[in-house]
Design a protein around this motif. Structure first.
Motif, short mmCIF file in Angstrom:
data_model
loop_
_atom_site.label_atom_id
_atom_site.label_comp_id
_atom_site.label_asym_id
_atom_site.label_seq_id
_atom_site.Cartn_x
_atom_site.Cartn_y
_atom_site.Cartn_z
N GLU A 1 0.87 -1.17 0.00
CA GLU A 1 0.00 0.00 0.00
C GLU A 1 0.91 1.22 0.00
O GLU A 1 1.83 1.31 0.81
CB GLU A 1 -0.90 0.03 1.23
CG GLU A 1 -2.10 -0.87 1.15
CD GLU A 1 -3.08 -0.63 2.29
OE1 GLU A 1 -2.82 0.21 3.18
OE2 GLU A 1 -4.11 -1.31 2.30
N VAL A 2 0.65 2.15 -0.92
CA VAL A 2 1.52 3.31 -1.07
C VAL A 2 0.67 4.58 -1.08
O VAL A 2 -0.33 4.65 -1.80
CB VAL A 2 2.33 3.23 -2.40
CG1 VAL A 2 3.26 4.42 -2.53
CG2 VAL A 2 3.08 1.93 -2.49
N ALA A 3 1.08 5.58 -0.27
CA ALA A 3 0.45 6.89 -0.33
C ALA A 3 0.98 7.61 -1.57
O ALA A 3 2.19 7.70 -1.76
CB ALA A 3 0.76 7.70 0.93
N VAL A 4 0.09 8.06 -2.43
CA VAL A 4 0.48 8.64 -3.72
C VAL A 4 -0.26 9.95 -3.97
O VAL A 4 -1.18 10.31 -3.24
CB VAL A 4 0.19 7.66 -4.88
CG1 VAL A 4 1.05 6.41 -4.76
CG2 VAL A 4 -1.28 7.30 -4.95
N ARG A 5 0.15 10.64 -5.03
CA ARG A 5 -0.58 11.80 -5.57
C ARG A 5 -1.07 11.38 -6.94
O ARG A 5 -0.35 10.70 -7.68
CB ARG A 5 0.31 13.02 -5.69
CG ARG A 5 0.83 13.44 -4.34
CD ARG A 5 0.83 14.89 -3.98
NE ARG A 5 -0.03 15.82 -4.62
CZ ARG A 5 -1.09 16.40 -4.01
NH1 ARG A 5 -1.40 16.06 -2.78
NH2 ARG A 5 -1.80 17.30 -4.64
#
Length: 116
Positions: free
Chosen positions: A41-45
């Motif tokens: 799981e990756v926090a992205v824009r």
């Protein structure tokens, strides 16, 4: 002696959208999101947009995903992923390709991760 026809100005056709001077903007979203890929799981824009396809009657959305560190992003073609924006439901999508700057292209069909 020559006769000339009188020129008649034809009336302009009625405006189908009275009061509207600009085309309707496509739905879009730009901001933070959470990418849920198999095993990570990756926090992205994201920068997303979409349209209703008149042929199949479904909403098609797509856009670019970027992360602070491009190496955090999974490789494209690893199957289905889920993208969630704040306050939204997870939307299934497919990672398609990586651009020269390390960002990913994502596409999905159905309800988009952003509000319409």
């Amino acid at each position: 002696m020559r006769f000339r026809r009188a020129r008649r100005d034809s009336p302009a056709p009625p405006d189908p959208h009275p009061g509207s001077t600009e085309p309707e903007a496509a739905p879009d979203y730009s901001g933070p999101a959470l990418l849920d890929a198999p095993g990570t799981e990756v926090a992205v824009r994201v920068a997303l947009t979409g349209h209703l396809d008149p042929i199949d009657g479904q909403f098609h959305w797509h856009g670019r995903i970027s992360a602070a560190d491009g190496s955090e992003l999974p490789d494209p073609g690893r199957g289905q992923v889920f993208l969630t924006v704040p306050g939204g439901a997870p939307a299934p999508g497919v990672l398609q390709e990586r651009d020269p700057w390390g960002n990913l292209r994502i596409a999905g069909v159905g309800a988009p991760p952003f509000p319409l």
